[in-house]
Enzyme design. Structure first.
Site, PDB file in Angstrom:
ATOM      1  N   THR A  51       0.178  -3.793  12.850  1.00 34.36           N
ATOM      2  CA  THR A  51       1.214  -4.067  11.845  1.00 34.36           C
ATOM      3  C   THR A  51       2.360  -3.084  11.981  1.00 34.36           C
ATOM      4  OG1 THR A  51      -0.734  -4.190  10.396  1.00 34.36           O
ATOM      5  CG2 THR A  51       1.400  -4.678   9.407  1.00 34.36           C
ATOM      6  N   ASP A 105      -5.956  -0.878  -0.898  1.00 30.35           N
ATOM      7  CA  ASP A 105      -6.764  -1.855  -1.627  1.00 30.35           C
ATOM      8  C   ASP A 105      -7.911  -2.399  -0.780  1.00 30.35           C
ATOM      9  OD1 ASP A 105      -5.088  -3.441   0.185  1.00 30.35           O
ATOM     10  OD2 ASP A 105      -5.918  -5.159  -0.906  1.00 30.35           O
ATOM     11  N   GLY A 108       0.780  -1.233   0.000  1.00 39.10           N
ATOM     12  CA  GLY A 108       0.000   0.000   0.000  1.00 39.10           C
ATOM     13  C   GLY A 108       0.813   1.285   0.000  1.00 39.10           C
ATOM     14  N   ASP A 148      -3.959   2.239  11.288  1.00 38.46           N
ATOM     15  CA  ASP A 148      -5.309   1.822  11.675  1.00 38.46           C
ATOM     16  C   ASP A 148      -5.261   1.328  13.126  1.00 38.46           C
ATOM     17  OD1 ASP A 148      -8.050   1.186  10.987  1.00 38.46           O
ATOM     18  OD2 ASP A 148      -7.461  -0.899  10.744  1.00 38.46           O
ATOM     19  N   GLU A 206       4.307   4.513   5.293  1.00 40.84           N
ATOM     20  CA  GLU A 206       3.157   3.590   5.336  1.00 40.84           C
ATOM     21  C   GLU A 206       1.926   4.318   4.809  1.00 40.84           C
ATOM     22  OE1 GLU A 206       1.675   0.879   5.380  1.00 40.84           O
ATOM     23  OE2 GLU A 206       1.617  -0.007   7.393  1.00 40.84           O
TER      24      GLU A 206
HETATM   25  P1  IMP Z   1      -2.884  -1.640  11.369  1.00 45.38           P
HETATM   26  O1  IMP Z   1      -1.860  -2.614  11.782  1.00 45.38           O
HETATM   27  O2  IMP Z   1      -4.275  -2.041  11.801  1.00 45.38           O
HETATM   28  O3  IMP Z   1      -2.585  -0.211  11.720  1.00 45.38           O
HETATM   29  O4  IMP Z   1      -3.022  -1.834   9.832  1.00 45.38           O
HETATM   30  C1  IMP Z   1      -2.460  -1.102   8.876  1.00 45.38           C
HETATM   31  C2  IMP Z   1      -2.694  -1.805   7.571  1.00 45.38           C
HETATM   32  O5  IMP Z   1      -4.062  -2.242   7.415  1.00 45.38           O
HETATM   33  C3  IMP Z   1      -2.467  -0.827   6.472  1.00 45.38           C
HETATM   34  O6  IMP Z   1      -1.128  -0.842   6.063  1.00 45.38           O
HETATM   35  C4  IMP Z   1      -3.408  -1.297   5.396  1.00 45.38           C
HETATM   36  O7  IMP Z   1      -2.782  -2.286   4.617  1.00 45.38           O
HETATM   37  C5  IMP Z   1      -4.554  -1.937   6.128  1.00 45.38           C
HETATM   38  N1  IMP Z   1      -5.694  -0.987   6.259  1.00 45.38           N
HETATM   39  C6  IMP Z   1      -6.151  -0.424   7.385  1.00 45.38           C
HETATM   40  N2  IMP Z   1      -7.187   0.399   7.151  1.00 45.38           N
HETATM   41  C7  IMP Z   1      -7.387   0.361   5.813  1.00 45.38           C
HETATM   42  C8  IMP Z   1      -8.334   1.025   4.938  1.00 45.38           C
HETATM   43  O8  IMP Z   1      -9.188   1.834   5.331  1.00 45.38           O
HETATM   44  N3  IMP Z   1      -8.205   0.714   3.615  1.00 45.38           N
HETATM   45  C9  IMP Z   1      -7.278  -0.153   3.124  1.00 45.38           C
HETATM   46  N4  IMP Z   1      -6.381  -0.774   3.902  1.00 45.38           N
HETATM   47  C10 IMP Z   1      -6.444  -0.522   5.239  1.00 45.38           C
HETATM   48 MG    MG Z   2      -0.490  -1.523   4.058  1.00 41.88          MG
END
Ligand code: IMP
Ligand code: MG
Length: 174
Positions: free
Chosen positions: A105, A157, A43, A101, A97
């Site tokens: 990750t 995506d 992404g 969210d 990044e």
């Molecule tokens: P985290 O570990 O939950 O912060 O996730 C981050 C990853 O989740 C990002 O790098 C995205 O790949 C995916 N992600 C989180 N929210 C979205 C969204 O609204 N659209 C698309 N991908 C998302």
């Molecule tokens: Mg991502």
């Protein structure tokens, strides 16, 4: 699922954020000659390619890939199947990044990279959804803060679709 007919964020709004972030980063790293951008696949690639072309400093680019598993709340379940090729020891590392969210990750990525002994380690995200945070993460450079919506386009995506859109849309039920 389909994308909204109208953009949630226009190309202009995105590019304004990219230009501001590139300015902040260029100022912060202007006296360093060891900057390494670590782009999070897949992404972060669209954002990173626009951003790096507005940073007029010597820099290197590396990629990292993270895979997380839905419903499992722990960092041990984030896999990092692609890692930087060059040693990061003593480098000024800036992670790029697409979106922050839950933070699961990203915090796993930051933890892994910190074990490589960089001189500094910072995080730049295009989008931030703070209301979704489960694991605390510090991002030094944030493009646009949004509410809890699933967004696609500009690298983001849904089931590998929509990454190529130049704008960002929300995802809607059929
Ligand atoms: P985290 O570990 O939950 O912060 O996730 C981050 C990853 O989740 C990002 O790098 C995205 O790949 C995916 N992600 C989180 N929210 C979205 C969204 O609204 N659209 C698309 N991908 C998302
Ligand atoms: Mg991502």
């Amino acid at each position: 699922m389909h994308r909204s007919s109208e953009p949630f964020l226009s190309e202009n709004q995105i590019q304004d954020a990219v230009t501001r972030l590139a300015g902040e980063i260029s100022e912060r790293y202007r006296n360093r000659d060891n900057l390494v951008l670590v782009v999070v696949l897949k992404g972060g690639t669209v954002f990173a390619s626009d951003l790096m072309r507005q940073i007029p400093l010597p820099l290197a680019v590396e990629y990292i890939r993270a895979k997380s598993y839905d419903g499992i709340d722990f960092l041990g379940d984030v896999l990092l199947p692609v890692l930087p090729e060059q040693p990061l020891r003593g480098k000024s590392v800036l992670v790029i990044e697409d979106i922050l969210d839950t933070g699961r990750t990203t915090s796993a990525i930051m933890k892994t990279l910190s074990e490589h002994d960089p001189a500094s380690l910072e995080l730049c995200v295009l989008l931030d959804k703070p209301s979704r945070r489960v694991v605390p993460v510090d991002a030094q450079y944030i493009g646009i803060t949004i509410e809890d919506r699933f967004v696609v386009g500009y690298g983001l995506d849904h089931d590998e679709r929509f990454r190529n859109l130049p704008e960002i849309y929300t995802l809607e039920e059929d």
